[in-house]
Write an enzyme that holds these catalytic residues in place. Structure first.
Site, PDB file in Angstrom:
ATOM      1  N   ARG A 141       0.792   9.998  13.698  1.00  0.00           N
ATOM      2  CA  ARG A 141       1.775   9.139  13.044  1.00  0.00           C
ATOM      3  C   ARG A 141       2.541   8.301  14.055  1.00  0.00           C
ATOM      4  NH1 ARG A 141       5.857  11.605   9.264  1.00  0.00           N
ATOM      5  NH2 ARG A 141       6.129   9.380   8.915  1.00  0.00           N
ATOM      6  N   ARG A 173       1.534   4.991  18.626  1.00  0.00           N
ATOM      7  CA  ARG A 173       0.136   5.415  18.520  1.00  0.00           C
ATOM      8  C   ARG A 173      -0.657   5.023  19.768  1.00  0.00           C
ATOM      9  NH1 ARG A 173      -1.550   5.172  12.129  1.00  0.00           N
ATOM     10  NH2 ARG A 173       0.553   5.330  11.303  1.00  0.00           N
ATOM     11  N   ARG A 188      -6.762   8.837   2.993  1.00  0.00           N
ATOM     12  CA  ARG A 188      -7.943   8.037   2.678  1.00  0.00           C
ATOM     13  C   ARG A 188      -8.821   7.840   3.911  1.00  0.00           C
ATOM     14  NH1 ARG A 188      -9.098   2.808   4.632  1.00  0.00           N
ATOM     15  NH2 ARG A 188      -6.845   2.550   4.713  1.00  0.00           N
ATOM     16  N   ARG A 189      -8.222   7.434   5.028  1.00  0.00           N
ATOM     17  CA  ARG A 189      -9.012   7.224   6.240  1.00  0.00           C
ATOM     18  C   ARG A 189      -9.631   8.530   6.735  1.00  0.00           C
ATOM     19  NH1 ARG A 189      -4.305   3.505   8.676  1.00  0.00           N
ATOM     20  NH2 ARG A 189      -5.021   1.445   8.009  1.00  0.00           N
ATOM     21  N   CYS A 248       0.355   8.858  -3.869  1.00  0.00           N
ATOM     22  CA  CYS A 248      -0.479   8.565  -2.702  1.00  0.00           C
ATOM     23  C   CYS A 248      -1.146   9.844  -2.206  1.00  0.00           C
ATOM     24  CB  CYS A 248       0.370   7.957  -1.593  1.00  0.00           C
ATOM     25  SG  CYS A 248       1.262   6.475  -2.054  1.00  0.00           S
ATOM     26  N   LYS A 284       0.824  -1.208   0.000  1.00  0.00           N
ATOM     27  CA  LYS A 284       0.000   0.000   0.000  1.00  0.00           C
ATOM     28  C   LYS A 284       0.861   1.262   0.000  1.00  0.00           C
ATOM     29  CE  LYS A 284      -0.836   0.660   4.954  1.00  0.00           C
ATOM     30  NZ  LYS A 284      -1.888   0.888   5.964  1.00  0.00           N
ATOM     31  N   ASP A 285       2.177   1.125   0.287  1.00  0.00           N
ATOM     32  CA  ASP A 285       3.092   2.273   0.246  1.00  0.00           C
ATOM     33  C   ASP A 285       3.720   2.478  -1.130  1.00  0.00           C
ATOM     34  OD1 ASP A 285       2.727   2.733   2.964  1.00  0.00           O
ATOM     35  OD2 ASP A 285       4.438   1.492   3.542  1.00  0.00           O
TER      36      ASP A 285
END
Length: 314
Positions: A157, A163, A139-140, A250, A91-92
């Site tokens: 991040r 997190r 996106r989120r 992205c 996904k990166d």
């Protein structure tokens, strides 16, 4: 074959998840070829996206420069011959590779869903009005603003441990991670609940690991062949063609997921404005052999529905 004196060098980022993915790749290569661990050397390479100062400040990925943010330094090392393979979270990955490099080996895909992570509430729907939610994903963030415009979305991040600490410190009430990453680190219990794709469509290629090599490296090609997972490749060919037709970087909120049903691919996609004011979604089906065409067709379908100026914010 590589050995202790001349090991195959596997490049990776240094995060716990990246190392887990590199270790999985090494374990699969060892099993496929009956080689000892000493025949492989894992080389940690720091990328632009790993800057601790920017992570601590929750600097938005878009501000840093998303394209190649977690890959450029690793690919530079491979082009220069300092490593033989590069292990990436797919996904990166940008949709195009640098000259001389190829990405055509994928490990079996893990759970592609997002994970809702919260210390006090069981689901996204249970978050109170106005709750602060942290994410670094365009996106989120867009999906959250579209589905729950009452929430406050802030930058968030860092690795899983960072997190979780931010949640405990009250920086945000909830955050989101990839289920695949949690499972690969044996931390699935961190997820309060997985989120069904029907509720939040994941990032393109989420849950997939790709292994990049030099095009002219015949030894690496031969070593990778036995660990390549064809169904994952078929799904990603569809998803990444869809992504490339929309925006190869992205820097756009794009979601997409392809699944195999018999001899057919089912692709769902969604594009959004970053502020969550509008979302356009669609789906399609096609024979597996036509996966890339299906991806491009769905991208064009979504673009044809988008009003003039939909992507002008870029």
């Amino acid at each position: 074959m590589p050995d202790a004196k001349s090991p195959l060098k596997i490049g990776t980022r240094g995060s716990p998840l990246a190392l887990a993915q590199a270790h999985e790749t090494r374990a699969r290569l060892m099993a496929a070829h009956g080689l000892p661990e000493e025949a492989f050397e894992i080389v940690v390479i720091k990328t632009t996206g790993d800057d601790r100062g920017m992570i601590a400040a929750d600097t938005a990925l878009k501000e840093v420069g998303n394209k190649g943010l977690f890959t450029k330094e690793i690919e530079d090392a491979m082009s220069a011959g300092r490593i033989d393979l590069a292990v990436h979270s797919m996904k990166d990955m940008p949709t195009e590779q640098p000259p001389g490099l190829i990405l055509n080996c994928y490990l079996p895909r893990e759970d592609e869903r997002d994970a809702f992570v919260c210390l006090n509430h069981a689901s996204l729907g249970e978050l109170p009005q106005g709750a602060v939610v942290g994410t670094s994903s365009l996106r989120r963030a867009a999906q959250l603003r579209y589905r729950r415009p009452d929430l406050q979305v802030v930058g968030f991040r860092g690795n899983v441990q960072t997190r979780l600490r931010k949640l405990k410190d009250g920086v945000a009430e909830a955050t989101f991670l990839a289920m695949a990453g949690l499972r690969r680190m044996n931390m699935a219990d961190v997820a309060t609940a997985p989120i069904a794709p029907e509720d939040m469509l994941p990032a393109v290629a989420q849950g997939a690991i790709g292994i990049e090599r030099r095009i002219d490296d015949a030894r690496a090609e031969a070593l990778l062949a036995p660990i390549h997972d064809v169904p994952t490749a078929q799904r990603l060919a569809c998803e990444r063609a869809y992504l490339a037709a929309l925006d190869g970087s992205c820097e756009t909120p794009i979601a997409g997921l392809a699944r195999i049903e018999g001899d057919t691919l089912w692709l769902r996609g969604e594009i959004l404005r970053p502020d969550g004011s509008e979302a356009i979604s669609g789906e399609g089906r096609a024979p597996i052999s036509d996966g890339a065409e299906l991806g491009r067709n769905l991208a064009q379908q979504l673009l044809s529905q988008a009003p003039t100026g939909f992507f002008d914010w870029r």
